[in-house]
Design an enzyme around this catalytic site. Structure first.
Site, PDB file in Angstrom:
ATOM      1  N   LYS A  98       1.671   6.486  -5.457  1.00  0.00           N
ATOM      2  CA  LYS A  98       2.311   5.194  -5.178  1.00  0.00           C
ATOM      3  C   LYS A  98       3.265   4.821  -6.316  1.00  0.00           C
ATOM      4  O   LYS A  98       4.386   4.374  -6.082  1.00  0.00           O
ATOM      5  CB  LYS A  98       1.252   4.104  -4.987  1.00  0.00           C
ATOM      6  CG  LYS A  98       0.430   4.263  -3.727  1.00  0.00           C
ATOM      7  CD  LYS A  98      -0.548   3.118  -3.546  1.00  0.00           C
ATOM      8  CE  LYS A  98      -1.389   3.306  -2.294  1.00  0.00           C
ATOM      9  NZ  LYS A  98      -0.604   3.329  -1.042  1.00  0.00           N
ATOM     10  N   ASP A 101       4.193   5.868   2.257  1.00  0.00           N
ATOM     11  CA  ASP A 101       4.788   5.407   1.000  1.00  0.00           C
ATOM     12  C   ASP A 101       6.070   6.186   0.714  1.00  0.00           C
ATOM     13  O   ASP A 101       7.102   5.610   0.336  1.00  0.00           O
ATOM     14  CB  ASP A 101       3.812   5.598  -0.173  1.00  0.00           C
ATOM     15  CG  ASP A 101       2.605   4.683  -0.101  1.00  0.00           C
ATOM     16  OD1 ASP A 101       2.717   3.594   0.484  1.00  0.00           O
ATOM     17  OD2 ASP A 101       1.541   5.060  -0.636  1.00  0.00           O
ATOM     18  N   LYS A 145       6.598  -1.237   2.985  1.00  0.00           N
ATOM     19  CA  LYS A 145       5.656  -0.262   3.536  1.00  0.00           C
ATOM     20  C   LYS A 145       4.389  -1.023   3.889  1.00  0.00           C
ATOM     21  O   LYS A 145       3.771  -1.680   3.053  1.00  0.00           O
ATOM     22  CB  LYS A 145       5.359   0.847   2.526  1.00  0.00           C
ATOM     23  CG  LYS A 145       4.361   1.895   3.065  1.00  0.00           C
ATOM     24  CD  LYS A 145       2.945   1.565   2.678  1.00  0.00           C
ATOM     25  CE  LYS A 145       1.968   2.570   3.269  1.00  0.00           C
ATOM     26  NZ  LYS A 145       0.597   2.383   2.741  1.00  0.00           N
ATOM     27  N   GLY A 170      -2.949  -0.289   4.950  1.00  0.00           N
ATOM     28  CA  GLY A 170      -4.188  -0.833   4.404  1.00  0.00           C
ATOM     29  C   GLY A 170      -4.765  -1.946   5.259  1.00  0.00           C
ATOM     30  O   GLY A 170      -4.558  -2.014   6.468  1.00  0.00           O
ATOM     31  N   GLY A 197      -3.277   5.159   9.361  1.00  0.00           N
ATOM     32  CA  GLY A 197      -4.409   6.044   9.072  1.00  0.00           C
ATOM     33  C   GLY A 197      -5.701   5.697   9.786  1.00  0.00           C
ATOM     34  O   GLY A 197      -6.316   6.567  10.423  1.00  0.00           O
TER      35      GLY A 197
END
Length: 289
Positions: free
Chosen positions: A248, A189, A31, A34, A67
Site C-alpha cells: 500500500k 490498490d 480505491k 475493506g 475480495g
C-alpha cells in the site's frame, strides 16, 4: 451535521470552502475496499461523499476490488481461497469468478447506489475501451500467482471523457491480457495507483481497515499524519512499515513520484473519511507527498 447548531454547521461549510476551491476541477482517485464495502452505513457514507464532491466540481473516480464477495462465491462452489504473498492465487476457474463478481455484481450494485444517491455513475471493467492492459505478474524468484496481472498500459481517455460529461466512473480491477489471450485479476490498490498517475490526479486515496501508518504498529496513538516519500525506505528498514502495509505504501510512493500531488492511506471504517480528509482542516490517515 443534523445535531449541530446552525452556527456550527455554517462554520463547517466555511471551513470546507478553501478546500473546495483548491480541488475544484481536479481529479481524485479513491480505491474502495475493506469494511467500507461490507458495512452498509460505511458504504452509504462513501457513496454520499463522492456524490457531494462531484456536485461541487471535484472529479472523483472510484476503483474497487471485492475480495470478500469473491471469497464467498468461491466457498459456495466448494473452492478454497488461496493467497500467495498477499495476492489471491487466480487459476482459470477463479478468474471466471473474479470477473463475474467484480465486473458484474459489485460494479453494477455500486452504480445503482450512486444513482439512488443522486449521482450519475458509469461502471467500467478494466477491459472496457482498453482501459487496463496487463501482462502476467512475474516475480524474479519464479513465484506463480496464476492469472494475476501487472498493468502495462492505461487508456485514460475513456475516463477523462466520462468525467468531462459529469459522470462518476466506477472501475473494477481487472485487465485485458497483452501477452496471453486472457483477462487478469489486478490488485485494486495497484490499479488505483496506475489510473491516478495516468489521469494526472491531484490526490490518490486508499481506503483500508487501519487508521493509517503507525510508528509503532498496532498503536493508533502513534499515527504518522504526513510522510515524505524519501523517508519511506528508512521506515521499511526499521520495520515500521511491514507486512501488508508495504505494498500500500509502495503504491502511494510510486503515485507521488509519478506526479500525483498527494496520496493517502486512511481508515475507511470512519464514516465520511473522504470528506474529512479533503474538505476539513483535520484530515485523516497518513498523507504521502
Amino acid at each position: 451535521m443534523m445535531n449541530l447548531k446552525p452556527e456550527m454547521r455554517a462554520e463547517t461549510l466555511v471551513e470546507a470552502l478553501p478546500y473546495i476551491q483548491e480541488y475544484a476541477g481536479e481529479i481524485i482517485v479513491v480505491k474502495y475496499g475493506g469494511n467500507a464495502m461490507i458495512n452498509e452505513e460505511l458504504k452509504e457514507a462513501v457513496i454520499e461523499d463522492i456524490v457531494l464532491l462531484n456536485l461541487v466540481g471535484i472529479k472523483a473516480v472510484l476503483v474497487h476490488g471485492g475480495g470478500p464477495e469473491i471469497s464467498e462465491m468461491l466457498k459456495k462452489i466448494g473452492k478454497e481461497s488461496k493467497f500467495v504473498k498477499g495476492l489471491r492465487y487466480t487459476d482459470q476457474e477463479t478468474m471466471d469468478i473474479v470477473q463475474m463478481i467484480l465486473c458484474g455484481k459489485v460494479n453494477k450494485n455500486l452504480v445503482s447506489l450512486f444513482e439512488k444517491a443522486g449521482g450519475r455513475a458509469v461502471g467500467l471493467a478494466g477491459m472496457d475501451g482498453g482501459l487496463f492492459k496487463a501482462v502476467r505478474l512475474a516475480d524474479p524468484d519464479g513465484t506463480d500467482y496464476g492469472y494475476v496481472g501487472e498493468i502495462r498500459e492505461v487508456n485514460e481517455q475513456i475516463i477523462l471523457n466520462m468525467l468531462e460529461e459529469g459522470f462518476i466512473p466506477v472501475v473494477s480491477s481487472v485487465a485485458a491480457g497483452m501477452d496471453e489471450d486472457t483477462n487478469y485479476n489486478i490488485n485494486a490498490d495497484t490499479a488505483a495507483e496506475k489510473l491516478a498517475v495516468a489521469l494526472k490526479a491531484k490526490k490518490l486515496i486508499l481506503l483500508t481497515d487501519v487508521r493509517g501508518l503507525m510508528r509503532t504498529p498496532g498503536d493508533d496513538s502513534t499515527l504518522i499524519p504526513e510522510l515524505k516519500v524519501s523517508e519511506v525506505p528508512v521506515l521499511i528498514k526499521a520495520g515500521v512499515i511491514s507486512g501488508g502495509m508495504i505494498p500500500k505504501v509502495e503504491c502511494c510512493v510510486e503515485a507521488v513520484r509519478q506526479g500525483v500531488e498527494r496520496a493517502n492511506i486512511q481508515d475507511g471504517r470512519v464514516p465520511h473519511s473522504i470528506l474529512i480528509e479533503l474538505l476539513s482542516d483535520d484530515g485523516v490517515g497518513t498523507m504521502f507527498s
